[in-house]
Motif scaffolding. Structure first.
Motif, PDB file in Angstrom:
ATOM      1  N   MET A   1      -5.763 -52.605  -4.230  1.00 15.06           N
ATOM      2  CA  MET A   1      -5.696 -52.362  -2.795  1.00 15.06           C
ATOM      3  C   MET A   1      -5.210 -50.935  -2.547  1.00 15.06           C
ATOM      4  O   MET A   1      -4.326 -50.438  -3.213  1.00 15.06           O
ATOM      5  N   SER A   2      -5.792 -50.304  -1.567  1.00 20.83           N
ATOM      6  CA  SER A   2      -5.409 -48.937  -1.213  1.00 20.83           C
ATOM      7  C   SER A   2      -4.038 -48.929  -0.561  1.00 20.83           C
ATOM      8  O   SER A   2      -3.641 -49.879   0.102  1.00 20.83           O
ATOM      9  N   ASP A   3      -3.325 -47.835  -0.727  1.00 18.00           N
ATOM     10  CA  ASP A   3      -2.030 -47.649  -0.090  1.00 18.00           C
ATOM     11  C   ASP A   3      -2.290 -47.133   1.333  1.00 18.00           C
ATOM     12  O   ASP A   3      -2.564 -45.945   1.526  1.00 18.00           O
ATOM     13  N   ILE A   4      -2.224 -48.031   2.296  1.00 17.61           N
ATOM     14  CA  ILE A   4      -2.564 -47.704   3.677  1.00 17.61           C
ATOM     15  C   ILE A   4      -1.613 -46.664   4.243  1.00 17.61           C
ATOM     16  O   ILE A   4      -2.046 -45.731   4.929  1.00 17.61           O
ATOM     17  N   LYS A   5      -0.340 -46.783   3.931  1.00 19.50           N
ATOM     18  CA  LYS A   5       0.623 -45.797   4.425  1.00 19.50           C
ATOM     19  C   LYS A   5       0.285 -44.407   3.883  1.00 19.50           C
ATOM     20  O   LYS A   5       0.338 -43.416   4.620  1.00 19.50           O
ATOM     21  N   GLU A   6      -0.102 -44.335   2.636  1.00 19.45           N
ATOM     22  CA  GLU A   6      -0.475 -43.047   2.039  1.00 19.45           C
ATOM     23  C   GLU A   6      -1.727 -42.482   2.701  1.00 19.45           C
ATOM     24  O   GLU A   6      -1.819 -41.275   2.933  1.00 19.45           O
ATOM     25  N   LEU A   7      -2.688 -43.340   3.012  1.00 21.26           N
ATOM     26  CA  LEU A   7      -3.887 -42.875   3.717  1.00 21.26           C
ATOM     27  C   LEU A   7      -3.525 -42.317   5.093  1.00 21.26           C
ATOM     28  O   LEU A   7      -4.069 -41.296   5.521  1.00 21.26           O
ATOM     29  N   LEU A   8      -2.608 -42.992   5.789  1.00 16.73           N
ATOM     30  CA  LEU A   8      -2.157 -42.507   7.090  1.00 16.73           C
ATOM     31  C   LEU A   8      -1.469 -41.151   6.975  1.00 16.73           C
ATOM     32  O   LEU A   8      -1.712 -40.243   7.770  1.00 16.73           O
ATOM     33  N   ILE A   9      -0.624 -41.006   5.981  1.00 16.84           N
ATOM     34  CA  ILE A   9       0.073 -39.734   5.767  1.00 16.84           C
ATOM     35  C   ILE A   9      -0.938 -38.631   5.448  1.00 16.84           C
ATOM     36  O   ILE A   9      -0.881 -37.539   6.020  1.00 16.84           O
ATOM     37  N   ARG A  10      -1.878 -38.940   4.568  1.00 16.24           N
ATOM     38  CA  ARG A  10      -2.881 -37.952   4.167  1.00 16.24           C
ATOM     39  C   ARG A  10      -3.739 -37.487   5.346  1.00 16.24           C
ATOM     40  O   ARG A  10      -4.137 -36.332   5.423  1.00 16.24           O
ATOM     41  N   ALA A  11      -3.978 -38.380   6.305  1.00 15.86           N
ATOM     42  CA  ALA A  11      -4.805 -38.049   7.475  1.00 15.86           C
ATOM     43  C   ALA A  11      -3.970 -37.559   8.657  1.00 15.86           C
ATOM     44  O   ALA A  11      -4.493 -37.416   9.753  1.00 15.86           O
ATOM     45  N   ASP A  12      -2.673 -37.308   8.447  1.00 13.26           N
ATOM     46  CA  ASP A  12      -1.752 -36.894   9.519  1.00 13.26           C
ATOM     47  C   ASP A  12      -1.664 -37.946  10.622  1.00 13.26           C
ATOM     48  O   ASP A  12      -1.511 -37.614  11.796  1.00 13.26           O
ATOM     49  N   GLY A  13      -1.748 -39.205  10.232  1.00 14.20           N
ATOM     50  CA  GLY A  13      -1.704 -40.298  11.201  1.00 14.20           C
ATOM     51  C   GLY A  13      -0.363 -41.000  11.294  1.00 14.20           C
ATOM     52  O   GLY A  13      -0.215 -41.940  12.063  1.00 14.20           O
ATOM     53  N   LEU A  14       0.623 -40.551  10.530  1.00 15.70           N
ATOM     54  CA  LEU A  14       1.971 -41.114  10.597  1.00 15.70           C
ATOM     55  C   LEU A  14       2.879 -40.012  11.131  1.00 15.70           C
ATOM     56  O   LEU A  14       3.139 -39.021  10.448  1.00 15.70           O
ATOM     57  N   LEU A  15       3.312 -40.177  12.366  1.00 20.03           N
ATOM     58  CA  LEU A  15       4.068 -39.138  13.053  1.00 20.03           C
ATOM     59  C   LEU A  15       5.522 -39.548  13.226  1.00 20.03           C
ATOM     60  O   LEU A  15       5.828 -40.726  13.448  1.00 20.03           O
ATOM     61  N   LYS A  16       6.414 -38.577  13.149  1.00 20.77           N
ATOM     62  CA  LYS A  16       7.844 -38.800  13.372  1.00 20.77           C
ATOM     63  C   LYS A  16       8.268 -37.976  14.583  1.00 20.77           C
ATOM     64  O   LYS A  16       7.786 -36.859  14.786  1.00 20.77           O
ATOM     65  N   GLY A  17       9.169 -38.530  15.386  1.00 20.39           N
ATOM     66  CA  GLY A  17       9.642 -37.846  16.590  1.00 20.39           C
ATOM     67  C   GLY A  17      10.200 -38.840  17.589  1.00 20.39           C
ATOM     68  O   GLY A  17      10.902 -39.776  17.216  1.00 20.39           O
ATOM     69  N   HIS A  18       9.848 -38.692  18.858  1.00 20.96           N
ATOM     70  CA  HIS A  18      10.288 -39.567  19.944  1.00 20.96           C
ATOM     71  C   HIS A  18       9.048 -39.908  20.762  1.00 20.96           C
ATOM     72  O   HIS A  18       8.501 -39.056  21.457  1.00 20.96           O
ATOM     73  N   PHE A  19       8.613 -41.157  20.658  1.00 22.59           N
ATOM     74  CA  PHE A  19       7.333 -41.562  21.219  1.00 22.59           C
ATOM     75  C   PHE A  19       7.483 -42.708  22.202  1.00 22.59           C
ATOM     76  O   PHE A  19       8.278 -43.624  21.994  1.00 22.59           O
ATOM     77  N   CYS A  20       6.659 -42.670  23.242  1.00 27.57           N
ATOM     78  CA  CYS A  20       6.508 -43.801  24.146  1.00 27.57           C
ATOM     79  C   CYS A  20       5.250 -44.528  23.696  1.00 27.57           C
ATOM     80  O   CYS A  20       4.142 -43.988  23.769  1.00 27.57           O
ATOM     81  N   LEU A  21       5.425 -45.744  23.190  1.00 24.73           N
ATOM     82  CA  LEU A  21       4.306 -46.527  22.695  1.00 24.73           C
ATOM     83  C   LEU A  21       3.493 -47.074  23.867  1.00 24.73           C
ATOM     84  O   LEU A  21       3.968 -47.112  25.008  1.00 24.73           O
ATOM     85  N   THR A  22       2.294 -47.534  23.596  1.00 27.51           N
ATOM     86  CA  THR A  22       1.454 -48.138  24.626  1.00 27.51           C
ATOM     87  C   THR A  22       2.173 -49.289  25.314  1.00 27.51           C
ATOM     88  O   THR A  22       1.997 -49.532  26.497  1.00 27.51           O
ATOM     89  N   SER A  23       3.031 -49.973  24.575  1.00 29.03           N
ATOM     90  CA  SER A  23       3.803 -51.099  25.116  1.00 29.03           C
ATOM     91  C   SER A  23       4.862 -50.663  26.119  1.00 29.03           C
ATOM     92  O   SER A  23       5.426 -51.485  26.828  1.00 29.03           O
ATOM     93  N   GLY A  24       5.176 -49.360  26.154  1.00 28.38           N
ATOM     94  CA  GLY A  24       6.258 -48.858  26.996  1.00 28.38           C
ATOM     95  C   GLY A  24       7.562 -48.705  26.237  1.00 28.38           C
ATOM     96  O   GLY A  24       8.497 -48.061  26.708  1.00 28.38           O
ATOM     97  N   LEU A  25       7.644 -49.282  25.047  1.00 25.12           N
ATOM     98  CA  LEU A  25       8.831 -49.134  24.214  1.00 25.12           C
ATOM     99  C   LEU A  25       8.860 -47.723  23.614  1.00 25.12           C
ATOM    100  O   LEU A  25       7.841 -47.064  23.510  1.00 25.12           O
ATOM    101  N   HIS A  26      10.044 -47.295  23.207  1.00 21.42           N
ATOM    102  CA  HIS A  26      10.196 -45.994  22.550  1.00 21.42           C
ATOM    103  C   HIS A  26      10.394 -46.216  21.056  1.00 21.42           C
ATOM    104  O   HIS A  26      10.929 -47.239  20.641  1.00 21.42           O
ATOM    105  N   SER A  27       9.981 -45.238  20.249  1.00 21.32           N
ATOM    106  CA  SER A  27      10.113 -45.336  18.800  1.00 21.32           C
ATOM    107  C   SER A  27      10.231 -43.940  18.197  1.00 21.32           C
ATOM    108  O   SER A  27       9.796 -42.955  18.793  1.00 21.32           O
ATOM    109  N   ASP A  28      10.784 -43.898  16.981  1.00 19.60           N
ATOM    110  CA  ASP A  28      10.848 -42.633  16.250  1.00 19.60           C
ATOM    111  C   ASP A  28       9.630 -42.451  15.344  1.00 19.60           C
ATOM    112  O   ASP A  28       9.474 -41.433  14.683  1.00 19.60           O
TER     113      ASP A  28
END
Length: 189
Positions: A1-28
């Motif tokens: 099985m492929s490492d999905i997290k690694e694929l996300l990192i490689r494609a710049d799809g895993l971001l760190k910061g201060h985000f407002c999710l579609t749900s309205g919740l906040h996340s890092d």
């Protein structure tokens, strides 16, 4: 099985910061799965991997909510050799449009990129309930639900993450005056 997290990192799809999710919740942490869609080979890989997770489910049709999950839904349908449809917003309500129809009793799997509260999944279910279909589950790249929806929805995911999420009024990132970014596709958040 492929490492999905690694694929996300490689494609710049895993971001760190201060985000407002579609749900309205906040996340890092924010999963920008659309970044994966730049690379057809990655989409094929993740579609194949989710297809394998769905292989013991009897279903007829994949339905994905627009816009974020259309490409992934198509790839999962291709990998599982199932029919592919999508729902989209009109007047801020998710609807099955473009002449798409479903048969009574048709077995459906809903495909999403990231599930946190499953609001879009439930809007998709609402959009197709008039057809009296059988919802067999939901598939996704990233499951951020922490099992909170297990009694309401069967989720098949490639990556389960216990996210750090905050209600906006309790968010420590807000208290630190970190810039809030709203990268999601839904308006009004």
């Amino acid at each position: 099985m492929s490492d999905i997290k690694e694929l996300l990192i490689r494609a710049d799809g895993l971001l760190k910061g201060h985000f407002c999710l579609t749900s309205g919740l906040h996340s890092d942490t924010y999963f920008q799965c659309a970044k994966l869609y730049q690379y057809p080979d990655i989409v094929e890989t993740i579609g194949y991997e989710l297809g394998k997770k769905l292989e013991n489910i009897e279903f007829d049709t994949v339905i994905a909510p627009a816009i974020g999950a259309i490409i992934f839904g198509y790839e999962v349908a291709k990998q599982t050799k199932k029919r592919n449809l999508f729902v989209e917003r009109k007047d801020d309500i998710m609807q099955l449009r473009r002449g798409y129809t479903l048969k009574k009793g048709e077995r459906v799997v809903i495909i999403e990129d990231v599930i946190t509260t499953a609001r879009t999944i439930f809007e998709t279910i609402e959009a197709i309930k008039e057809y009296d279909v059988e919802i067999k589950g939901a598939g996704c790249i990233v499951d951020r639900t922490q099992g909170k929806l297990d009694d309401k929805l069967k989720i098949y995911s490639l990556l389960k993450i216990d996210p750090v999420v905050y209600n906006p009024d309790e968010c420590p990132l807000c208290r630190k005056n970190m810039e809030l970014v709203k990268p999601g596709s839904r308006k009004g958040r």
